[in-house]
Motif scaffolding. Structure first.
Motif, PDB file in Angstrom:
ATOM      1  N   GLY A   4       0.782  -1.226   0.000  1.00 20.49           N
ATOM      2  CA  GLY A   4       0.000   0.000   0.000  1.00 20.49           C
ATOM      3  C   GLY A   4       0.816   1.280   0.000  1.00 20.49           C
ATOM      4  O   GLY A   4       2.052   1.286   0.009  1.00 20.49           O
ATOM      5  N   THR A   5       0.066   2.357  -0.004  1.00 24.75           N
ATOM      6  CA  THR A   5       0.640   3.689   0.069  1.00 24.75           C
ATOM      7  C   THR A   5       1.359   3.877   1.400  1.00 24.75           C
ATOM      8  O   THR A   5       2.297   4.660   1.524  1.00 24.75           O
ATOM      9  CB  THR A   5      -0.505   4.700  -0.147  1.00 24.75           C
ATOM     10  OG1 THR A   5      -0.912   4.550  -1.507  1.00 24.75           O
ATOM     11  CG2 THR A   5      -0.112   6.121   0.113  1.00 24.75           C
ATOM     12  N   THR A   6       0.916   3.131   2.395  1.00 26.64           N
ATOM     13  CA  THR A   6       1.567   3.168   3.701  1.00 26.64           C
ATOM     14  C   THR A   6       3.075   2.985   3.539  1.00 26.64           C
ATOM     15  O   THR A   6       3.871   3.794   4.022  1.00 26.64           O
ATOM     16  CB  THR A   6       0.966   2.051   4.590  1.00 26.64           C
ATOM     17  OG1 THR A   6      -0.419   2.340   4.761  1.00 26.64           O
ATOM     18  CG2 THR A   6       1.659   1.930   5.922  1.00 26.64           C
ATOM     19  N   HIS A  52      -2.675  10.974   6.971  1.00 24.40           N
ATOM     20  CA  HIS A  52      -3.018   9.601   7.327  1.00 24.40           C
ATOM     21  C   HIS A  52      -2.027   9.075   8.376  1.00 24.40           C
ATOM     22  O   HIS A  52      -0.873   9.502   8.417  1.00 24.40           O
ATOM     23  CB  HIS A  52      -2.951   8.744   6.069  1.00 24.40           C
ATOM     24  CG  HIS A  52      -3.410   7.337   6.264  1.00 24.40           C
ATOM     25  ND1 HIS A  52      -2.534   6.284   6.388  1.00 24.40           N
ATOM     26  CD2 HIS A  52      -4.654   6.803   6.371  1.00 24.40           C
ATOM     27  CE1 HIS A  52      -3.215   5.160   6.536  1.00 24.40           C
ATOM     28  NE2 HIS A  52      -4.501   5.444   6.536  1.00 24.40           N
ATOM     29  N   ASP A  59       0.781  12.722  -0.738  1.00 25.49           N
ATOM     30  CA  ASP A  59       0.012  11.509  -0.476  1.00 25.49           C
ATOM     31  C   ASP A  59      -1.225  11.596  -1.366  1.00 25.49           C
ATOM     32  O   ASP A  59      -2.203  12.257  -1.033  1.00 25.49           O
ATOM     33  CB  ASP A  59      -0.372  11.463   1.012  1.00 25.49           C
ATOM     34  CG  ASP A  59      -1.317  10.307   1.319  1.00 25.49           C
ATOM     35  OD1 ASP A  59      -1.724   9.599   0.381  1.00 25.49           O
ATOM     36  OD2 ASP A  59      -1.653  10.141   2.514  1.00 25.49           O
ATOM     37  N   ALA A  73      -3.113   9.107  -2.216  1.00 24.73           N
ATOM     38  CA  ALA A  73      -3.744   7.785  -2.037  1.00 24.73           C
ATOM     39  C   ALA A  73      -5.088   7.716  -2.748  1.00 24.73           C
ATOM     40  O   ALA A  73      -5.429   6.700  -3.345  1.00 24.73           O
ATOM     41  CB  ALA A  73      -3.923   7.504  -0.548  1.00 24.73           C
ATOM     42  N   HIS A  74      -5.848   8.813  -2.713  1.00 29.42           N
ATOM     43  CA  HIS A  74      -7.203   8.787  -3.290  1.00 29.42           C
ATOM     44  C   HIS A  74      -7.238   9.346  -4.709  1.00 29.42           C
ATOM     45  O   HIS A  74      -8.322   9.638  -5.219  1.00 29.42           O
ATOM     46  CB  HIS A  74      -8.165   9.574  -2.391  1.00 29.42           C
ATOM     47  CG  HIS A  74      -8.332   8.947  -1.047  1.00 29.42           C
ATOM     48  ND1 HIS A  74      -9.231   7.934  -0.809  1.00 29.42           N
ATOM     49  CD2 HIS A  74      -7.678   9.146   0.128  1.00 29.42           C
ATOM     50  CE1 HIS A  74      -9.142   7.544   0.450  1.00 29.42           C
ATOM     51  NE2 HIS A  74      -8.209   8.275   1.046  1.00 29.42           N
ATOM     52  N   SER A 113      -2.620   5.089  -3.898  1.00 26.94           N
ATOM     53  CA  SER A 113      -3.242   3.787  -3.631  1.00 26.94           C
ATOM     54  C   SER A 113      -4.016   3.416  -4.889  1.00 26.94           C
ATOM     55  O   SER A 113      -5.228   3.646  -4.980  1.00 26.94           O
ATOM     56  CB  SER A 113      -4.196   3.864  -2.438  1.00 26.94           C
ATOM     57  OG  SER A 113      -3.506   4.132  -1.256  1.00 26.94           O
ATOM     58  N   HIS A 144      -5.134   0.825  -5.693  1.00 30.49           N
ATOM     59  CA  HIS A 144      -6.250  -0.067  -5.350  1.00 30.49           C
ATOM     60  C   HIS A 144      -7.510   0.690  -4.946  1.00 30.49           C
ATOM     61  O   HIS A 144      -8.596   0.132  -4.953  1.00 30.49           O
ATOM     62  CB  HIS A 144      -5.823  -1.041  -4.237  1.00 30.49           C
ATOM     63  CG  HIS A 144      -5.493  -0.391  -2.924  1.00 30.49           C
ATOM     64  ND1 HIS A 144      -6.412  -0.208  -1.938  1.00 30.49           N
ATOM     65  CD2 HIS A 144      -4.316   0.121  -2.437  1.00 30.49           C
ATOM     66  CE1 HIS A 144      -5.824   0.367  -0.880  1.00 30.49           C
ATOM     67  NE2 HIS A 144      -4.560   0.579  -1.167  1.00 30.49           N
ATOM     68  N   LYS A 145      -7.372   1.965  -4.604  1.00 32.94           N
ATOM     69  CA  LYS A 145      -8.563   2.689  -4.156  1.00 32.94           C
ATOM     70  C   LYS A 145      -9.437   3.145  -5.321  1.00 32.94           C
ATOM     71  O   LYS A 145     -10.653   3.111  -5.221  1.00 32.94           O
ATOM     72  CB  LYS A 145      -8.173   3.910  -3.323  1.00 32.94           C
ATOM     73  CG  LYS A 145      -7.649   3.570  -1.932  1.00 32.94           C
ATOM     74  CD  LYS A 145      -7.551   4.818  -1.087  1.00 32.94           C
ATOM     75  CE  LYS A 145      -6.707   4.619   0.151  1.00 32.94           C
ATOM     76  NZ  LYS A 145      -7.285   3.681   1.114  1.00 32.94           N
ATOM     77  N   SER A 182      -0.098  -0.429  -4.673  1.00 32.06           N
ATOM     78  CA  SER A 182       0.039   1.024  -4.803  1.00 32.06           C
ATOM     79  C   SER A 182       1.192   1.377  -5.726  1.00 32.06           C
ATOM     80  O   SER A 182       1.992   0.514  -6.097  1.00 32.06           O
ATOM     81  CB  SER A 182       0.295   1.660  -3.426  1.00 32.06           C
ATOM     82  OG  SER A 182      -0.884   1.738  -2.673  1.00 32.06           O
TER      83      SER A 182
HETATM   84  C1  PLP Z   1      -5.059   9.731   2.760  1.00 34.78           C
HETATM   85  C2  PLP Z   1      -4.534   8.320   2.884  1.00 34.78           C
HETATM   86  N1  PLP Z   1      -3.209   8.121   2.801  1.00 34.78           N
HETATM   87  C3  PLP Z   1      -2.677   6.892   2.895  1.00 34.78           C
HETATM   88  C4  PLP Z   1      -3.469   5.792   3.101  1.00 34.78           C
HETATM   89  C5  PLP Z   1      -2.829   4.450   3.221  1.00 34.78           C
HETATM   90  O1  PLP Z   1      -3.044   3.764   2.024  1.00 34.78           O
HETATM   91  P1  PLP Z   1      -2.878   2.201   1.854  1.00 34.78           P
HETATM   92  O2  PLP Z   1      -4.114   1.571   2.418  1.00 34.78           O
HETATM   93  O3  PLP Z   1      -2.769   2.023   0.372  1.00 34.78           O
HETATM   94  O4  PLP Z   1      -1.662   1.782   2.592  1.00 34.78           O
HETATM   95  C6  PLP Z   1      -4.861   5.954   3.197  1.00 34.78           C
HETATM   96  C7  PLP Z   1      -5.726   4.783   3.433  1.00 34.78           C
HETATM   97  O5  PLP Z   1      -6.896   4.863   3.643  1.00 34.78           O
HETATM   98  C8  PLP Z   1      -5.411   7.261   3.098  1.00 34.78           C
HETATM   99  O6  PLP Z   1      -6.727   7.473   3.197  1.00 34.78           O
END
Ligand code: PLP
Length: 480
Positions: free
Chosen positions: A80-82, A106, A186, A188-189, A214, A216-217, A226
């Motif tokens: 993930g983006t994490t 996040h 970030d 992610a969305h 992300s 995947h989102k 990601s």
């Molecule tokens: C703004 C934001 N950044 C990062 C993340 C982390 O993304 P991932 O679930 O792909 O690790 C999320 C996950 O919901 C998010 O909403």
């Protein structure tokens, strides 16, 4: 990436399920034989003669993705983006150095700060009282904080937010260039943003240095997959690569990697058509929602308020305040009575995501469900209410860096007894899931009453405060 997988060899290798044979029958039937047949370790994928080593295949696929998104280097991520945010912070934000970032990042960003040892300088965020949601960082606030903190080594922004709002990225790029510091975004969305001119500008197009999406989102990609894009020269890319390798598993799932590769190939062929269709569908839903009593959908009028420079129409933020319900109640009602599952529900709003996987039928079902909701509660008075005791969480004071506090000896205390101590964990309130208290921040009485109130409202708290006991991990450090 998977064209060289050889079927029919008897597997005397990991993974232990051996292409599905050792998996519970029910799960194997659910996942399907073909998917399981390619769930293999990288050395096995390479085959005995290593005709196409998987790391080479991965690199080729990443290069195609970089060309597609306009990056110098792109990394596929299976955590993930994490992981992308954490690797980027580790690579670019050294211990003790200041990083400017909005308060609503996040929790993975706080994780990145714990790993890197960098010091957060939180930028105040404007809130919209009417909608009960965070807007953005006003450009003047960014300038002011930038001059107060000339030592800052990076700026990190979230774009778009969970609510589909984007900041002035070009302004942020100018801000960073003037100081010679990188802009990390970030996104992610927002992996879909670059594929339609009717969406806000993507962070890469605006000139950001590091962007994590992300996929995947919002794209047709499996959960966890990601993309990390870098556009800040080879040295930065090499350092980030090192940190990705440090944090990533040495057995990345071929299913996740293949889903990224396949999605990028599809986007290259017809990405514009797919994303434009999603935008059309979102506007179709928006137009249909306009006439519904007591429901409001956040629209382009939000642009220009409190640091918001753009809004993503495929993210439907529907306020149910006029129905006398919380978003949480409305989301539960839609699930029970209409078979609709929302992305997120907070105290005021529902958040719904439209993607290229939708069609007229799914969107019309959504509109129909919201129509039934509006009808069912039309006699009820708007809340205007008790749950709005806190429009935004209190702003804590940072005493030590997140890393110092997270690695210090700990003591678990009842929340009510923790006033004046230094927090040793990340506490987020979901929805929307942003950290309200980070390691290194002082636990004020005000914060304690906010957390107790959030629990009462049925919001989900992460960390030890989440449990019935209502505790909190405190760092055993002398107050600085
Ligand atoms: C703004 C934001 N950044 C990062 C993340 C982390 O993304 P991932 O679930 O792909 O690790 C999320 C996950 O919901 C998010 O909403």
């Amino acid at each position: 990436m998977l064209q060289h997988v050889k079927a029919g060899r008897l597997p005397f290798h990991t993974p232990g399920h051996k292409q599905g044979r050792g998996l519970s029958r029910r799960l194997a039937a659910l996942l399907g034989r073909r998917a399981l047949a390619i769930d293999l370790d990288p050395p096995v994928l390479a085959g005995p003669s290593r005709e196409i080593p998987p790391d080479k295949a991965r690199r080729q696929a990443e290069e195609l993705a970089a060309a597609l998104f306009g990056a110098e280097r792109t990394f596929f991520l299976v955590n993930g983006t994490t992981l992308g945010l954490q690797a980027s912070l580790l690579a670019l934000c050294p211990p003790g150095q200041a990083v400017l970032l909005p308060r609503y990042v996040h929790r993975s960003v706080i994780g990145g700060l714990i790993l890197s040892g960098a010091r957060p300088v939180f930028l105040p965020v404007a809130y919209d009282e009417e909608w009960g949601l965070p807007l953005g960082v006003e450009p003047a606030v960014l300038e002011r904080e930038g001059s107060r903190h000339p030592e800052a080594r990076a700026l990190l922004l979230t774009s778009p937010t969970y609510y589909g709002l984007t900041p002035d990225l070009q302004g942020a790029v100018g801000f960073c260039r003037a100081r010679g510091i990188p802009l990390l975004v970030d996104e992610a969305h927002g992996a879909h943003l670059g594929f339609s001119p009717r969406l806000p500008q993507s962070a890469l197009a605006a000139g950001a240095d590091v962007v994590v999406q992300s996929a995947h989102k919002t794209l047709g990609v499996l959960t966890q997959a990601s993309l990390l894009h870098v556009k800040r020269g080879r040295a930065a890319a090499a350092k980030i690569q090192e940190m990705v390798a440090l944090l990533e598993t040495s057995s990345p799932s071929p299913l996740l990697l293949a889903s990224l590769d396949a999605a990028c190939a599809e986007l290259a062929e017809r990405g514009k058509d797919l994303v434009e269709r999603a935008v059309d569908l979102a506007w179709r839903a928006r137009r249909a929602l306009e006439g519904l009593p007591n429901l409001r959908c956040l629209g382009p009028e939000v642009v220009g308020k409190g640091g918001v420079a753009g809004f993503d129409p495929t993210r439907l933020v529907v306020s149910v305040r006029g129905l006398g319900l919380t978003g949480l109640q409305a989301g539960a009602w839609l699930a029970e009575h209409c078979g609709l599952q929302v992305e997120m529900a907070d105290l005021e709003n529902l958040v719904l995501v439209i993607t290229a996987a939708d069609d007229r039928r799914t969107v019309d079902r959504l509109v129909q469900g919201l129509r039934r909701l509006a009808e069912a509660f039309k006699e009820q008075k708007g809340t205007g209410g008790a749950h709005r005791k806190w429009v935004e969480p209190p702003s804590p004071v940072l005493a030590v860096t997140p890393r110092e506090a997270a690695l210090a000896p700990m003591r678990l205390l009842p929340l009510a007894e923790a006033a004046g101590r230094i927090c040793g964990e990340v506490i987020s309130v979901y929805p929307p899931g942003v950290p309200v208290l980070c390691p290194g921040e002082v636990i004020s009485r005000e914060m304690i009453s906010y957390l107790l109130w959030a629990r009462e409202q049925g919001l989900h708290l992460t960390g030890s405060a989440a449990g019935e006991a209502g505790t909190i991990i405190c760092a055993e450090l002398d107050m600085v």
